[in-house]
Write an enzyme that holds these catalytic residues in place. Structure first.
Site, PDB file in Angstrom:
ATOM      1  N   LYS A  36      -9.636  -8.845  -5.601  1.00 38.09           N
ATOM      2  CA  LYS A  36      -9.572  -7.388  -5.931  1.00 38.09           C
ATOM      3  C   LYS A  36      -8.534  -6.778  -5.531  1.00 38.09           C
ATOM      4  O   LYS A  36      -7.981  -6.307  -4.503  1.00 38.09           O
ATOM      5  CB  LYS A  36     -10.769  -6.621  -5.206  1.00 38.09           C
ATOM      6  CG  LYS A  36     -11.240  -5.419  -5.848  1.00 38.09           C
ATOM      7  CD  LYS A  36     -11.650  -4.302  -5.035  1.00 38.09           C
ATOM      8  CE  LYS A  36     -10.799  -3.461  -4.230  1.00 38.09           C
ATOM      9  NZ  LYS A  36     -10.010  -2.543  -5.190  1.00 38.09           N
ATOM     10  N   GLY A  52      -4.354  -3.690   4.107  1.00 37.85           N
ATOM     11  CA  GLY A  52      -4.401  -2.462   3.730  1.00 37.85           C
ATOM     12  C   GLY A  52      -4.409  -1.787   5.199  1.00 37.85           C
ATOM     13  O   GLY A  52      -4.042  -2.012   6.008  1.00 37.85           O
ATOM     14  N   SER A  53      -5.309  -0.661   4.998  1.00 40.28           N
ATOM     15  CA  SER A  53      -5.384   0.568   6.082  1.00 40.28           C
ATOM     16  C   SER A  53      -6.215  -0.039   7.095  1.00 40.28           C
ATOM     17  O   SER A  53      -7.139  -0.893   6.936  1.00 40.28           O
ATOM     18  CB  SER A  53      -5.682   1.723   5.659  1.00 40.28           C
ATOM     19  OG  SER A  53      -7.187   1.730   5.514  1.00 40.28           O
ATOM     20  N   THR A  54      -5.902   0.172   8.463  1.00 46.20           N
ATOM     21  CA  THR A  54      -6.778   0.058   9.541  1.00 46.20           C
ATOM     22  C   THR A  54      -8.373   0.576   9.260  1.00 46.20           C
ATOM     23  O   THR A  54      -9.234  -0.482   9.669  1.00 46.20           O
ATOM     24  CB  THR A  54      -6.001   0.424  10.874  1.00 46.20           C
ATOM     25  OG1 THR A  54      -4.849  -0.223  11.093  1.00 46.20           O
ATOM     26  CG2 THR A  54      -6.812   0.208  12.153  1.00 46.20           C
ATOM     27  N   GLY A 101     -10.046  -1.805   7.197  1.00 46.64           N
ATOM     28  CA  GLY A 101     -10.031  -3.151   7.940  1.00 46.64           C
ATOM     29  C   GLY A 101     -11.477  -3.075   8.821  1.00 46.64           C
ATOM     30  O   GLY A 101     -12.208  -3.946   8.860  1.00 46.64           O
ATOM     31  N   GLU A 157      -4.778  -7.717   7.537  1.00 45.54           N
ATOM     32  CA  GLU A 157      -3.240  -7.467   7.820  1.00 45.54           C
ATOM     33  C   GLU A 157      -3.157  -5.842   7.647  1.00 45.54           C
ATOM     34  O   GLU A 157      -3.194  -5.553   6.502  1.00 45.54           O
ATOM     35  CB  GLU A 157      -2.324  -8.263   6.997  1.00 45.54           C
ATOM     36  CG  GLU A 157      -0.890  -8.064   7.545  1.00 45.54           C
ATOM     37  CD  GLU A 157       0.018  -6.803   6.903  1.00 45.54           C
ATOM     38  OE1 GLU A 157      -0.090  -5.833   7.535  1.00 45.54           O
ATOM     39  OE2 GLU A 157       0.322  -7.156   5.657  1.00 45.54           O
ATOM     40  N   CYS A 161       4.234  -1.993   5.265  1.00 48.72           N
ATOM     41  CA  CYS A 161       3.355  -1.930   6.492  1.00 48.72           C
ATOM     42  C   CYS A 161       4.312  -2.147   7.597  1.00 48.72           C
ATOM     43  O   CYS A 161       3.951  -1.583   8.742  1.00 48.72           O
ATOM     44  CB  CYS A 161       2.374  -2.898   6.457  1.00 48.72           C
ATOM     45  SG  CYS A 161       3.070  -4.788   6.143  1.00 48.72           S
ATOM     46  N   GLU A 169       0.542   5.969  10.674  1.00 49.20           N
ATOM     47  CA  GLU A 169       1.255   5.493   9.419  1.00 49.20           C
ATOM     48  C   GLU A 169       1.220   6.342   8.235  1.00 49.20           C
ATOM     49  O   GLU A 169       0.421   6.857   7.756  1.00 49.20           O
ATOM     50  CB  GLU A 169       0.620   4.222   9.077  1.00 49.20           C
ATOM     51  CG  GLU A 169       1.345   3.401   8.117  1.00 49.20           C
ATOM     52  CD  GLU A 169       0.737   2.031   7.923  1.00 49.20           C
ATOM     53  OE1 GLU A 169       1.439   1.128   7.627  1.00 49.20           O
ATOM     54  OE2 GLU A 169      -0.496   1.975   7.613  1.00 49.20           O
TER      55      GLU A 169
END
Length: 489
Positions: free
Chosen positions: A188, A241-243, A246, A264, A299, A393
């Protein structure tokens, strides 16, 4: 080398595949829904891309499961899988210009960077192709009446959810190890840059990857991504992607079938320039590059620059000069070093951070403005580590500079973050280099360099920067299960 005019002409005549790829064929979303995909450089419509939802995920998972259980790929010999993946890498190289153009049109990076990304993507596929028959099991020391084997098996149906900032290399770094060990894959891509991933599926099929083994589902994270994360027949998720997202994937894994999850996620990486660093002008050039390359949409970007007070004034002069080499240009111009941000919403988000930095008392040294989807390289000084521009970030070309007086203070500031993806120290003292690299809480530490990488070396973070590792042979383990087999005489 193609000129800017060559690329403009190709862009005007580019053919874009917009459908999902399920069970070996391009298909529309079952709902018939599409989403408009805009070229961030000029606002033109590139395509109306299939907007996949839960029903499409169900179809793709069923196809992937059927393909996995058939054993056509999962149980094929390592030589066969190696040959197919080598052919896949060769096709990526053969289609370099086409794939690079799709990357640039889709997310705005300079065409020269996109060409480089295609090359690194092919190398990733080739690395795992060559690794297939190099990874062996073990015979364990047990009692003499037993032979005990430890082997690795494919996890099964593996979902790879990828970001938009490196829309081909991030895909290949995930699907290549997943395919190498025999998984069937659901890919995806980000809805912000799905076009190159959609095109890649046809190249995989042409190389000989069987129907159902690689499926591509463009769609929103809140629909297609959520359906994948909660699906009871998905065995593995690998996400970049973003925390925040995640964490949601980990929750979904717990709510469903306890599928394995590797992440990651974000970073706010410290780049420490100590007082004994050599060649400050060159260090400043690297510091600017790793903050502003790829429009700052990276990142592990070195977005917290810590500079010792003894060299601060000299270094800031070099840094301001170096930043001028990263002014944005036309993404189709081969001489441009940065291009357009991915979309207007992202520009607005980055702008809000600039406003926040000013409101909290930081001072802009360079940049700070945007025009359309183009954002100037921006440098703040007078920054404290508690400010949002230093703690969150931004994922844009915004660099926060923090002055420090001792190495202990620098290490404390560097580690005072929720993230732990990367860190760097510039020093000529061997003791300082070793001491700092041991104390910095990050998955990757650079000494007198930054953002160097090889496929042979693992990449991933500490703390809320993620779980597991990408690249290297460790990535194959992420997509594998470990089996112990006891055989009694």
């Amino acid at each position: 080398m193609l000129t800017k005019q060559n690329w403009v002409e190709r862009a005007e005549n580019v053919e874009v595949e917009w459908r999902a790829f399920i069970d070996g064929s391009y298909v529309e979303a079952q709902s018939g829904k599409t989403r408009e995909k805009i070229n961030p450089a000029d606002g033109s419509v590139l395509a109306n891309v299939a907007d996949c939802e839960a029903a499409d995920v169900d179809l793709a998972v069923a196809a992937a499961r059927k393909a996995f259980e058939s054993g056509e790929w999962a149980e094929s010999g390592p030589r066969h899988r190696r040959e197919v993946l080598v052919a896949f890498a060769d096709l990526i190289v053969a289609h370099t210009e086409e794939l690079a153009l799709l990357i640039t049109l889709d997310m705005g990076k300079p065409i020269s960077d996109s060409i480089g990304e295609v090359g690194s993507s092919a190398r990733a596929v080739r690395f795992y192709a060559e690794a297939i028959d190099k990874v062996a099991g073990q015979v364990m020391p047990t009692e003499p009446e037993f032979v005990t084997l430890v082997t690795k098996e494919a996890a099964g149906v593996a979902a790879c959810i990828t970001p938009w900032n490196y829309p081909l290399s991030q895909v290949c770094q995930k699907i290549a190890p997943a395919l190498a060990v025999g998984n069937s894959v659901l890919l995806k891509p980000s809805e912000r840059a799905p076009l190159v991933a959609i095109r890649l599926a046809a190249l995989a099929a042409e190389a000989g990857i069987p129907a159902g083994v690689l499926n591509v589902l463009p769609g929103l994270g809140s629909t297609a991504g959520q359906a994948i994360s909660l699906h009871m027949d998905v065995d593995k998720i690998s996400f970049t992607g973003s925390t925040g997202v995640g964490k949601k994937l980990l929750q979904a894994a717990g709510q469903s079938n306890l599928k394995s999850v590797s992440l990651e996620c974000g970073g706010k990486s410290p780049n420490i320039v100590h007082r004994d660093a050599r060649g400050l002008e060159e260090v400043a050039k690297v510091a600017a590059e790793v903050a502003f390359v790829n429009q700052g949409e990276m990142c592990n970007a070195g977005t917290r620059l810590l500079v010792h007070e003894d060299i601060y004034d000299e270094f800031m002069g070099h840094l301001a000069a170096a930043s001028q080499g990263w002014l944005p240009g036309d993404p189709l111009d081969p001489t441009a070093k940065t291009g357009a941000m991915v979309d207007a919403a992202h520009v607005a988000a980055v702008s809000s951070y600039v406003e926040s930095g000013l409101s909290e008392g930081a001072k802009i040294v360079v940049g700070g403005k945007s025009e359309g989807n183009y954002f100037e390289p921006t440098i703040f000084e007078g920054v404290s580590n508690s400010m949002r521009i230093a703690s969150e970030e931004i994922f844009g070309p915004v660099l926060s500079v923090i002055k420090y007086s001792s190495l202990d203070e620098a290490i404390r500031i560097a580690n005072d973050t929720q993230y732990g993806l990367a860190a760097a120290i510039w020093t000529t003292d061997l003791h300082t280099a070793h001491s700092a690299s041991r104390k910095l809480r990050a998955g990757v530490v650079y000494v007198n360099c930054y953002d160097v990488a090889e496929m042979s070396t693992p990449f991933g973070g500490f703390k809320q920067s993620g779980l597991g590792r990408e690249k290297s042979l460790m990535a194959m383990e992420e997509f594998s299960e470990t089996k112990s087999t006891w055989i009694k005489f």
